[in-house]
Design an enzyme around this catalytic site. Structure first.
Site, short mmCIF file in Angstrom:
data_model
loop_
_atom_site.label_atom_id
_atom_site.label_comp_id
_atom_site.label_asym_id
_atom_site.label_seq_id
_atom_site.Cartn_x
_atom_site.Cartn_y
_atom_site.Cartn_z
N CYS A 1 -15.60 -26.26 5.07
CA CYS A 1 -16.54 -27.03 5.88
C CYS A 1 -16.63 -28.38 5.33
CB CYS A 1 -18.00 -26.35 5.54
SG CYS A 1 -17.87 -24.61 6.11
N GLU B 1 -9.63 -25.82 7.48
CA GLU B 1 -9.94 -24.38 8.18
C GLU B 1 -10.21 -24.29 9.54
OE1 GLU B 1 -13.06 -20.85 7.22
OE2 GLU B 1 -11.72 -21.37 5.41
#
Length: 508
Positions: free
Chosen positions: A364, A398
């Site tokens: 994140c 990601e």
């Protein structure tokens, strides 16, 4: 025309809002919730095909009741106990049957509790960050005089050398590439738009380590913002998305956070009392980078669980595609701060798994709204790749990326790769050569991201039996202008970082 009292959850109708140009528009919106305050009804609306951060409470004056669409009633279906039941559904909404919706966890944490008694749902949200413009080449402004062959042409090896030859002040460089992959026409994309869906990225979220949220479990609670305002140091932030703070805090007009340990309280007096006890003036963990007023702190999700969970709760207010876990042990958090006489103030952060099987170097990433559009997002991305260089690995973020995250990553990849290509020099009169693998090794950007960026910029062409990169004058000029604006850069000499082998459980 329908009456205000007839409006229920699931209805769709045009709602008045102001766009970026400060003009009135009437986009279609869905009613997610209705509440009554002092006899006046308020409606929580989600604008169809708009990002959820634009959702808001509106009054009935902003609703176009003439074009209302009532939710369609579904056929009665037997429930688990065999009794018939029915439920309304909004138009075009897919209702997943047989799935249990998650129940929001309600946990209380107060400033005066000792650390060992603190428990907050923590995990990792998705990012975003600051929005920077990508390089936008004008593909028709330069004469190419090259033969473009169908993508069905066989692909050379990724280690095949690339050639360079100049023409009319511009250079044409040949690099091995994968054909048949279409460039995305829109840099923004949607929230679901990962930067490349065909790069071998699994479409379903991983169940181990991944923080990608399974959107099929969205319910009416998590679709609505639940925090009105957050005070963090000298800034007041208006959250964009739902975050699972304790239920009793969601009714407060302002949620107060300590800007150093990120603990939260229900009032200013509670915060002031906490500040007399809080000794922190910087994030916990090790300071691994400092240049000027910018510092980075490495925080272990196991050793500093309370801070990590509080950070995740704050970040979830601005990230929509990640889920929160109680267990932050498998993650490292890298917090960027800005220093002044009062301490180290959080600017943004990124997290990464201690062990990633998919070569993810970011789980994140977020730049807090007061610091967006100032170059900090790209600095966070550059720092994540700087760590990958020290680790001797290539990395990728990601997926899926948020819209702002996708913008920032495309811009960073474009500038970094163009910087490499424009720095190539010919030796002994011969054309310089470079491969995709070499670009990946120099930058630590994963090969799939290198290839997708070259295709996004529309640089790859086929000429005389080989793939070449055509750098037009527009691309070169645009890159040089962008680099002049990019004042914040990571200095590798100021990085003091030793990677650990997390495969040994003892280091956890």
């Amino acid at each position: 025309m329908a009456e205000v009292g007839e409006i229920i959850e699931g209805c769709r109708l045009p709602v008045l809002r102001r766009n970026q140009d400060n003009e009135d528009e009437w986009p279609l919106a869905e009613i997610l919730s209705v509440k009554d305050i002092s006899g006046r009804k308020l409606f929580y609306v989600h604008y169809i095909d708009f990002n959820k951060r634009l959702d808001e409470w509106v009054t009935h004056e902003r609703l176009d009741l003439k074009k209302i669409q009532f939710p369609k009633k579904e056929a009665k279906t037997p429930t688990k106990n065999g009794l018939p039941g029915s439920r309304p559904g909004s138009p075009e909404r897919e209702v997943a049957s047989g799935k249990t919706l998650p129940i929001p966890v309600q946990i209380t944490l107060r400033f005066n509790l000792p650390k060992e008694r603190e428990a907050i749902p923590g995990g990792e949200p998705d990012q975003p960050l600051s929005s920077s413009s990508c390089l936008q080449p004008n593909h028709r402004s330069t004469k190419r005089k090259v033969e473009v062959v169908s993508p069905a042409t066989p692909v050379p090896s990724e280690t095949a050398p690339a050639s360079v030859f100049p023409q009319n002040g511009s250079a044409r460089r040949a690099v091995a590439a994968q054909p048949g992959r279409k460039r995305k026409s829109n840099c923004l994309g949607t929230d679901e738009d990962s930067q490349d869906s065909s790069d071998g990225i699994p479409s379903a979220p991983r169940m181990t380590g991944s923080l990608v949220s399974d959107r099929s479990h969205d319910d009416i609670v998590t679709r609505m913002k639940n925090i009105e305002c957050i005070e963090l140091g000298r800034h007041r932030l208006k959250p964009w998305y739902f975050s699972p703070y304790p239920q009793e805090l969601t009714t407060l007009p302002v949620l107060y956070l300590c800007e150093f340990c990120l603990k939260y309280g229900r009032s200013l007096k509670c915060l002031q009392r906490h500040l007399t006890k809080c000794d922190l003036r910087h994030p916990p963990g090790n300071e691994i980078y400092r240049k000027g007023t910018i510092s980075f702190f490495e925080i272990d999700g196991r050793k500093n669980k309370s801070y990590s969970q509080n950070l995740c709760l704050l970040a979830k207010c601005f990230l929509d595609h990640k889920t929160l876990y109680y267990d932050t042990d498998p993650f490292l958090f890298y917090v960027m701060t800005e220093y002044d006489c009062k301490g180290f103030h959080i600017v943004g952060y990124f997290s990464k798994e201690k062990e990633s099987t998919e070569d993810y170097n970011v789980a994140c990433i977020l730049t807090l709204p007061p610091y967006q559009r100032r170059g900090y997002g790209k600095l966070l991305i550059e720092f994540s790749y700087e760590l990958s260089k020290v680790e001797g690995k290539t990395g990728t973020p990601e997926k899926p990326l948020s819209d702002l995250g996708l913008l920032s990553y495309r811009s960073y990849w474009s500038q970094t790769i163009l910087e490499i290509l424009m720095g190539l020099k010919s030796e002994s009169g011969e054309r310089p050569q470079i491969t995709i693998n070499e670009i990946s090794e120099i930058t630590s950007i994963k090969k799939e991201d290198v290839i997708s960026t070259l295709q996004y910029l529309n640089l790859i062409n086929y000429y005389k039996g080989q793939y070449i990169l055509t750098l037009s004058e527009d691309i070169v000029d645009g890159h040089e202008r962008a680099m002049l604006k990019r004042l914040l850069r990571i200095d590798s000499k100021c990085l003091h970082f030793t990677p650990k082998d997390w495969s040994k459980r003892g280091k956890w």
